[in-house]
Scaffold this active site. Structure first.
Site, PDB file in Angstrom:
ATOM      1  N   HIS A   1     -66.258  -7.391 -21.509  1.00  0.00           N
ATOM      2  CA  HIS A   1     -66.134  -5.985 -20.667  1.00  0.00           C
ATOM      3  C   HIS A   1     -67.480  -5.336 -21.263  1.00  0.00           C
ATOM      4  CE1 HIS A   1     -65.202  -2.025 -19.716  1.00  0.00           C
ATOM      5  NE2 HIS A   1     -66.182  -1.761 -20.941  1.00  0.00           N
TER       6      HIS A   1
ATOM      7  N   GLU B   1     -73.726 -11.870 -22.000  1.00  0.00           N
ATOM      8  CA  GLU B   1     -72.046 -12.636 -21.214  1.00  0.00           C
ATOM      9  C   GLU B   1     -72.395 -13.429 -21.246  1.00  0.00           C
ATOM     10  OE1 GLU B   1     -70.122 -10.614 -18.615  1.00  0.00           O
ATOM     11  OE2 GLU B   1     -71.787  -8.267 -18.517  1.00  0.00           O
TER      12      GLU B   1
END
Ligand code: GAR
Length: 222
Positions: A113, A178
């Protein structure tokens, strides 16, 4: 003796840059996981082509074809289980999942997320981080539970918010981390190093140093 690698199924809805980062990691011979299949809810998901180009089997289960969420998730589960996964990896899979689907993969499904959870669950995380004036933003990899963007946190990566940032520049800075964080978390799972203890996840062999993360950086810490 041949080493048995963890079989991952990666679920995507779009671009697939996290899929690409994990794919790259799996190309290293000592990486302990392989991508057994990629499943998308949209035939146009660009990440599907990345998978096809790498010779990874793909399935599309279009959500428009199903009357309700439970019947969709049942079809999705059938498609995912056809690849016999040890781990299900949500990588930009933009669907709310039913409790039954989540329960089926309890302890073996993770999500990334684009915020430092529990801040900014849901959508438009970078815009909301800018509006809130936070100095640190980032991303979170967590085990999936029935509550959206909740679940035991495996790892987080923080980046500074710069004075001149807009949504695009902040999103790009977060996306870069990420791509480092997700392959690392998948590796830890595959190495059997993750232990869920209530709301917390213990990672075998990780010792935390005491260097604080402070933004703007204080010169006295440099
Ligand atoms: C990523 O930024 C990921 O964190 C986010 O979607 C993007 C997918 O990009 N996921 C969520 O917002 C889930 N709540 P990608 O398709 O290039 O990996």
């Amino acid at each position: 003796m041949a080493v048995v690698k963890t079989r991952c199924v990666i679920l995507i809805s779009g671009r697939g840059s996290n899929l690409s980062a994990i794919l790259k990691a799996t190309q290293s011979p000592d990486y302990p996981a392989v991508i057994a299949g990629v499943v998308a809810n949209r035939a146009e998901a660009a990440g599907l082509q990345l998978a096809r180009d790498a010779g990874i089997p793909v399935s599309v289960v279009p959500n428009g074809d199903y009357a309700d969420r439970p019947s969709y998730d049942l079809a999705l589960q059938t498609a995912v289980d056809a690849y016999a996964p040890n781990l299900v990896v949500l990588a930009g899979f933009m669907r709310i999942l039913t409790p039954a689907f989540v329960a089926h993969y309890a302890g073996r499904m993770m999500n990334i997320h684009p915020s430092l959870l529990p801040a900014f669950t849901g959508l438009r995380t970078h815009e909301r981080a800018l509006d809130a004036g936070v100095r640190l933003h980032g991303c979170t990899v967590h085990f999936v539970t029935a509550e959206l963007d909740h679940g035991p946190i495996i790892a987080q990566a923080a980046v500074s918010v710069h004075d001149g940032d807009d949504v695009a520049s902040l999103a790009a800075r977060v996306l870069k981390v990420e791509h480092q964080l997700y392959p690392m978390a998948v590796r830890w799972f595959a190495e059997g190093r993750l232990h869920i203890d209530g709301a917390r996840v213990r990672v075998d062999g990780i010792t935390h140093d005491t260097l604080p993360l402070i933004s703007p950086v204080l010169e006295s810490f440099l």
